[in-house]
Design a protein around this motif. Structure first.
Motif, PDB file in Angstrom:
ATOM      1  N   ILE A 173       0.869  -1.125  -0.024  1.00 14.46           N
ATOM      2  CA  ILE A 173      -0.056  -0.025  -0.015  1.00 14.46           C
ATOM      3  C   ILE A 173       0.799   1.296   0.072  1.00 14.46           C
ATOM      4  CG2 ILE A 173      -0.141  -0.106   2.569  1.00 14.46           C
ATOM      5  CD1 ILE A 173      -3.042   1.155   2.050  1.00 14.46           C
ATOM      6  N   ALA A 217       1.410   2.446 -10.058  1.00 12.16           N
ATOM      7  CA  ALA A 217       1.247   1.373  -9.102  1.00 12.16           C
ATOM      8  C   ALA A 217      -0.131   0.702  -9.341  1.00 12.16           C
ATOM      9  CB  ALA A 217       1.227   2.036  -7.672  1.00 12.16           C
ATOM     10  N   PRO A 218      -0.017  -0.007 -10.336  1.00 19.26           N
ATOM     11  CA  PRO A 218      -1.285  -0.755 -11.036  1.00 19.26           C
ATOM     12  C   PRO A 218      -1.741  -1.855  -9.777  1.00 19.26           C
ATOM     13  CG  PRO A 218       0.434  -1.682 -12.278  1.00 19.26           C
ATOM     14  CD  PRO A 218       1.085  -0.230 -11.481  1.00 19.26           C
ATOM     15  N   VAL A 264      -2.657  -1.528  -6.916  1.00 22.39           N
ATOM     16  CA  VAL A 264      -1.960  -1.033  -5.429  1.00 22.39           C
ATOM     17  C   VAL A 264      -2.969   0.101  -4.765  1.00 22.39           C
ATOM     18  CG1 VAL A 264       0.053  -0.145  -4.012  1.00 22.39           C
ATOM     19  CG2 VAL A 264       0.187  -1.988  -5.905  1.00 22.39           C
ATOM     20  N   GLN A 265      -3.411   0.240  -3.603  1.00 20.94           N
ATOM     21  CA  GLN A 265      -4.112   1.050  -2.934  1.00 20.94           C
ATOM     22  C   GLN A 265      -3.166   2.219  -2.658  1.00 20.94           C
ATOM     23  OE1 GLN A 265      -5.920   0.124   0.576  1.00 20.94           O
ATOM     24  NE2 GLN A 265      -6.935   1.916   0.927  1.00 20.94           N
ATOM     25  N   VAL A 266      -3.600   3.497  -2.991  1.00 21.63           N
ATOM     26  CA  VAL A 266      -2.836   4.657  -2.868  1.00 21.63           C
ATOM     27  C   VAL A 266      -3.921   5.615  -1.743  1.00 21.63           C
ATOM     28  CG1 VAL A 266      -1.784   6.874  -3.783  1.00 21.63           C
ATOM     29  CG2 VAL A 266      -1.731   4.832  -5.027  1.00 21.63           C
ATOM     30  N   VAL A 324      -2.466  11.736  -6.347  1.00 16.83           N
ATOM     31  CA  VAL A 324      -2.963  10.519  -6.234  1.00 16.83           C
ATOM     32  C   VAL A 324      -3.125   9.596  -7.353  1.00 16.83           C
ATOM     33  CG1 VAL A 324      -4.955   8.865  -5.344  1.00 16.83           C
ATOM     34  CG2 VAL A 324      -4.055  10.803  -4.155  1.00 16.83           C
ATOM     35  N   GLN A 325      -3.431  10.138  -8.363  1.00 16.52           N
ATOM     36  CA  GLN A 325      -3.789   9.720  -9.845  1.00 16.52           C
ATOM     37  C   GLN A 325      -2.364   9.668 -10.451  1.00 16.52           C
ATOM     38  OE1 GLN A 325      -5.999  12.469 -11.995  1.00 16.52           O
ATOM     39  NE2 GLN A 325      -7.905  11.867 -11.058  1.00 16.52           N
ATOM     40  N   ASP A 326      -1.361  10.262 -10.253  1.00  6.22           N
ATOM     41  CA  ASP A 326       0.023  10.298 -10.800  1.00  6.22           C
ATOM     42  C   ASP A 326       0.830   8.857 -10.230  1.00  6.22           C
ATOM     43  OD1 ASP A 326      -0.003  12.452 -12.293  1.00  6.22           O
ATOM     44  OD2 ASP A 326       1.037  13.623 -10.865  1.00  6.22           O
ATOM     45  N   VAL A 327       0.307   8.708  -9.148  1.00 13.28           N
ATOM     46  CA  VAL A 327       0.916   7.552  -8.175  1.00 13.28           C
ATOM     47  C   VAL A 327       0.293   6.257  -8.747  1.00 13.28           C
ATOM     48  CG1 VAL A 327       1.226   6.313  -6.052  1.00 13.28           C
ATOM     49  CG2 VAL A 327       1.855   8.779  -6.212  1.00 13.28           C
ATOM     50  N   GLU A 328      -1.202   6.301  -8.542  1.00 13.75           N
ATOM     51  CA  GLU A 328      -2.042   5.032  -9.069  1.00 13.75           C
ATOM     52  C   GLU A 328      -1.741   4.720 -10.682  1.00 13.75           C
ATOM     53  OE1 GLU A 328      -6.244   5.791  -6.570  1.00 13.75           O
ATOM     54  OE2 GLU A 328      -5.717   6.735  -8.649  1.00 13.75           O
ATOM     55  N   ALA A 329      -1.129   5.731 -11.246  1.00 13.60           N
ATOM     56  CA  ALA A 329      -0.751   5.249 -12.727  1.00 13.60           C
ATOM     57  C   ALA A 329       0.505   4.501 -12.801  1.00 13.60           C
ATOM     58  CB  ALA A 329      -0.308   6.548 -13.646  1.00 13.60           C
TER      59      ALA A 329
END
Length: 386
Positions: free
Chosen positions: A170, A196-197, A199-201, A189-194
């Motif tokens: 996480i 971290a497929p 994975v909860q951010v 948050v969107q930058d990190v989610e992109a």
């Protein structure tokens, strides 16, 4: 932090005093041969200078690890380990480790490319990234690759069988209160989610309490480890979850958001609402160690594109029919993302090649093939010039 703060909570209604520390029927079964020898179980809560603090059914003890000095550095006693130790004596001695379910391992800085185990028997890996400074997506990809490989290359049972248990990563965006604009925070948050497929951010703040209820629910089951560089807010977050100042903290520098290494050892802490948390010192370097699986998962979109390349051994450099390069040219794949992928793949191959003869031979053949192709291309060019 005082060792007395590690004493098991007296309010626990569990049938075994070590249950708050993660003891269960599987651990009991694994320990049964050692019980027949008169040894007692315990979990390592801190290690330093060849000794360790161990919590047992009768409370905390200080134990010596002199009898557990393996040739393999991966088997050195580590915070999170379950051990068998003497029932009494002064000093007490750790006699053996119970087989680890999982482990988070990075490569050391030594030329031998040995692995360093940072935490064992973990269920959740919380990667802490401070929002006080600009996001370093490359570093985060590196952390994620190691986290997603933490059960494939390191978490093996004593007989070499995989434990079949994979920690869940996480990403915690700490100090979220420093980004008061909701739209800006959502964009981060969107930058990190992109990258971290799957994975909860989660943005969290130890100041305002944002996100702590969600993270508290995650860590309430099993053992979790906090990882990140100095100044990421790990110890402050641990203190907030504990409800008391157990871990020492200092303010991070405003220039770069980095803090001093106030946490110098890895400490295992029991949370008041259930679960176990391992706080770790800030990591300056995060070298990959047998992280091929994790690299593939972090860069899953590149792996999927590579499967559509014309050549199965495509290097994604200048080959015809390369689906990866086509995606790069079309703007679908960011160049930074591809560069990071190439870097981590090369690094991991170098680490694996030092211990795997087959991989070393494959890399050598690939170098020879590329060298021959380069010479042939140069000769053809010279022929055209003439």
């Amino acid at each position: 932090m005082s060792f007395s703060s590690l004493t098991a909570p007296s309010s626990s209604a569990s049938s075994h005093p070590l249950t708050p520390y993660g003891w269960d029927e599987d651990w009991a079964a694994a320990f049964s041969p050692h019980a027949e020898q008169g040894l007692v179980p315990g979990r390592v809560v801190r290690v330093d200078r060849g000794q360790c603090d161990v919590i047992t059914a009768d409370g905390p003890v200080r134990a010596d690890t002199a009898f557990v000095v393996p040739r393999d550095p991966m088997r050195i006693v580590c915070t999170g380990d379950w051990v068998a130790l003497d029932a009494d004596g002064d000093p007490r001695f750790v006699r053996t480790l119970l087989p680890r379910r999982t482990a988070f391992v990075r490569s050391t800085s030594s030329q031998r490319s040995e692995g360093q185990v940072l935490a064992t028997n973990i269920d959740h890996i919380a990667i802490c990234v401070s929002l006080a400074v600009e996001l370093d997506l490359g570093r985060l990809e590196r952390f994620l690759a190691l986290a997603l490989s933490s059960s494939s290359g390191a978490a093996l049972l004593g007989d070499g069988r995989d434990a079949g248990h994979s920690p869940e990563p996480i990403v915690l965006l700490t100090k979220a209160d420093l980004v008061p604009d909701p739209a800006t925070l959502a964009h981060l948050v969107q930058d990190v989610e992109a990258i971290a497929p799957g994975v909860q951010v989660l943005p969290v703040s130890s100041t305002t309490g944002e996100g702590l209820d969600v993270f508290g629910a995650v860590v309430s089951g099993g053992t979790s480890v906090l990882l990140g560089i100095s100044g990421a807010g790990k110890s402050t977050l641990a203190n907030t979850l504990l409800g008391q100042d157990v871990m020492d903290v200092r303010a991070a520098r405003e220039v770069d958001g980095k803090g001093r290494h106030t946490t110098t050892t890895r400490n295992l802490l029991v949370l008041p609402h259930g679960g176990v948390l391992i706080d770790t010192p800030g990591l300056r370097g995060v070298g990959l160690y047998d992280a091929g699986t994790g690299v593939g998962e972090v860069f899953s979109e590149i792996e999927e594109l590579a499967a559509r390349c014309r050549f199965h051994d495509c290097a994604h450099r200048a080959e015809p029919g390369c689906a990866v390069l086509a995606a790069l040219e079309d703007g679908i794949l960011p160049e930074r993302r591809l560069d990071s992928y190439r870097k981590l793949v090369r690094e991991n191959q170098r680490i694996v090649a030092k211990t795997d003869v087959r991989v070393r031979s494959e890399i050598l053949r690939d170098w020879k093939r590329k060298g021959a192709e380069g010479r042939a291309a140069m000769q053809a060019k010279r022929g055209r010039v003439r």
